[in-house]
Design a protein around this motif. Structure first.
Motif, mmCIF file in Angstrom:
data_model
loop_
_atom_site.group_PDB
_atom_site.id
_atom_site.type_symbol
_atom_site.label_atom_id
_atom_site.label_comp_id
_atom_site.label_asym_id
_atom_site.label_seq_id
_atom_site.Cartn_x
_atom_site.Cartn_y
_atom_site.Cartn_z
ATOM 1 N N GLY A 1 -30.030 40.069 55.563
ATOM 2 C CA GLY A 1 -29.499 38.964 55.618
ATOM 3 C C GLY A 1 -30.971 37.702 55.891
ATOM 4 N N ASP A 2 -31.798 38.609 55.485
ATOM 5 C CA ASP A 2 -33.235 37.571 55.681
ATOM 6 C C ASP A 2 -33.000 37.886 54.330
ATOM 7 O OD1 ASP A 2 -32.895 36.924 58.182
ATOM 8 O OD2 ASP A 2 -34.987 38.233 58.615
ATOM 9 N N VAL B 1 -38.639 35.143 54.055
ATOM 10 C CA VAL B 1 -37.696 34.049 55.189
ATOM 11 C C VAL B 1 -36.483 34.741 55.425
ATOM 12 C CG1 VAL B 1 -35.637 32.331 54.202
ATOM 13 C CG2 VAL B 1 -38.436 32.384 53.240
ATOM 14 N N ARG B 2 -36.371 34.166 57.012
ATOM 15 C CA ARG B 2 -35.389 34.644 58.267
ATOM 16 C C ARG B 2 -34.628 33.070 57.638
ATOM 17 N NH1 ARG B 2 -35.667 34.564 64.487
ATOM 18 N NH2 ARG B 2 -33.219 35.420 64.890
ATOM 19 N N ILE B 3 -33.213 33.905 57.996
ATOM 20 C CA ILE B 3 -32.163 32.884 57.435
ATOM 21 C C ILE B 3 -31.480 33.306 59.019
ATOM 22 C CG2 ILE B 3 -29.888 32.392 56.506
ATOM 23 C CD1 ILE B 3 -31.899 32.810 54.549
ATOM 24 N N ARG B 4 -31.058 31.724 59.680
ATOM 25 C CA ARG B 4 -30.808 31.785 60.892
ATOM 26 C C ARG B 4 -29.341 30.628 60.549
ATOM 27 N NH1 ARG B 4 -33.971 30.108 65.889
ATOM 28 N NH2 ARG B 4 -34.268 32.399 65.684
ATOM 29 N N ASP B 5 -28.602 31.044 60.963
ATOM 30 C CA ASP B 5 -27.295 29.798 60.986
ATOM 31 C C ASP B 5 -26.668 29.512 59.748
ATOM 32 O OD1 ASP B 5 -26.531 30.787 63.821
ATOM 33 O OD2 ASP B 5 -27.647 29.076 64.376
ATOM 34 N N ASP C 1 -26.101 32.337 49.755
ATOM 35 C CA ASP C 1 -24.862 32.559 50.246
ATOM 36 C C ASP C 1 -24.881 34.458 50.687
ATOM 37 O OD1 ASP C 1 -23.967 30.081 49.785
ATOM 38 O OD2 ASP C 1 -22.876 30.560 48.064
ATOM 39 N N LEU C 2 -25.782 35.403 49.588
ATOM 40 C CA LEU C 2 -25.903 36.118 49.797
ATOM 41 C C LEU C 2 -26.304 37.155 50.682
ATOM 42 C CD1 LEU C 2 -26.319 37.161 45.755
ATOM 43 C CD2 LEU C 2 -24.008 38.054 47.368
ATOM 44 N N ALA C 3 -27.649 36.305 51.049
ATOM 45 C CA ALA C 3 -28.255 36.624 52.596
ATOM 46 C C ALA C 3 -27.323 35.913 53.671
ATOM 47 C CB ALA C 3 -29.387 35.484 52.468
ATOM 48 N N ILE C 4 -26.155 35.394 53.822
ATOM 49 C CA ILE C 4 -25.409 35.408 54.853
ATOM 50 C C ILE C 4 -24.559 36.288 54.610
ATOM 51 C CG2 ILE C 4 -24.242 33.435 55.314
ATOM 52 C CD1 ILE C 4 -25.737 30.569 54.569
ATOM 53 N N GLN C 5 -23.835 36.511 53.274
ATOM 54 C CA GLN C 5 -23.073 37.589 53.722
ATOM 55 C C GLN C 5 -23.458 39.145 54.191
ATOM 56 O OE1 GLN C 5 -21.268 37.706 49.684
ATOM 57 N NE2 GLN C 5 -20.004 35.473 49.504
ATOM 58 N N MET C 6 -24.516 39.140 53.359
ATOM 59 C CA MET C 6 -25.194 40.605 54.045
ATOM 60 C C MET C 6 -25.607 40.591 55.676
ATOM 61 S SD MET C 6 -28.904 42.545 53.025
ATOM 62 C CE MET C 6 -27.815 43.599 51.732
ATOM 63 N N ARG C 7 -25.982 39.050 55.941
ATOM 64 C CA ARG C 7 -26.077 39.339 57.660
ATOM 65 C C ARG C 7 -25.158 39.524 57.950
ATOM 66 N NH1 ARG C 7 -29.716 38.384 60.677
ATOM 67 N NH2 ARG C 7 -31.550 37.424 59.239
ATOM 68 N N GLY D 1 -20.141 42.417 60.930
ATOM 69 C CA GLY D 1 -18.462 41.637 60.141
ATOM 70 C C GLY D 1 -17.996 42.270 59.244
ATOM 71 N N SER D 2 -17.753 41.379 57.553
ATOM 72 C CA SER D 2 -16.911 41.820 56.671
ATOM 73 C C SER D 2 -16.389 40.315 55.813
ATOM 74 C CB SER D 2 -15.654 42.716 57.171
ATOM 75 O OG SER D 2 -14.303 41.798 57.495
#
Length: 135
Positions: A30-31, A49-53, A85-91, A97-98
């Motif tokens: 997710g990062d 790079v950390r992805i948050r929200d 988008d891919l990082a968010i989906q991976m998170r 979740g799915s």
């Protein structure tokens, strides 16, 4: 394109460097790991790079900690919506979740296979599920 960042817009210098430097991206739960291949020693220029929200929130590089605005690594992720988008989906998946390919807009991407050899499909067709590499 305006980056998706919590702070104000990045300085022009940072935005330009985020656009033209040779970054390599790797998804990490997710990062995103951002590696700057522009340097002779890219191993020393690799940061998380950390992805948050859904936003590139922080980076492990010294520039991100020492400046008021986002660093070029965060901006590089923000201006590449597919990576983000891919990082968010991976998170989402990593958090239990799915994701569903049904709500993905990749099916609308145009076919570019004719620009390649007959044996190699374009990325848009592979990503949308229209073709695979075994064809």
């Amino acid at each position: 394109m305006t980056p998706v960042l919590p702070e104000s817009d990045p300085p022009t210098r940072v935005l330009r460097r985020a656009q033209y430097e040779a970054f390599a991206f790797e998804l990490l739960d997710g990062d995103v790991r951002v590696r700057n291949e522009s340097y002779a020693d890219p191993d020393v220029h690799e940061y998380r790079v950390r992805i948050r929200d859904g936003v590139p929130d922080s980076c492990s590089c010294p520039a991100d900690a020492g400046s008021d605005g986002p660093c070029k690594h965060r901006v590089a992720v923000a201006i590449r919506p597919r990576i983000l988008d891919l990082a968010i989906q991976m998170r989402v998946v990593a958090d239990g979740g799915s994701t569903s390919r049904g709500d993905d807009d990749t099916a609308d991407l145009p076919c570019e296979c004719e620009q390649l050899s007959e044996a190699l499909p374009c990325w848009n067709c592979i990503d949308a599920g229209r073709r695979d590499l075994s064809e």
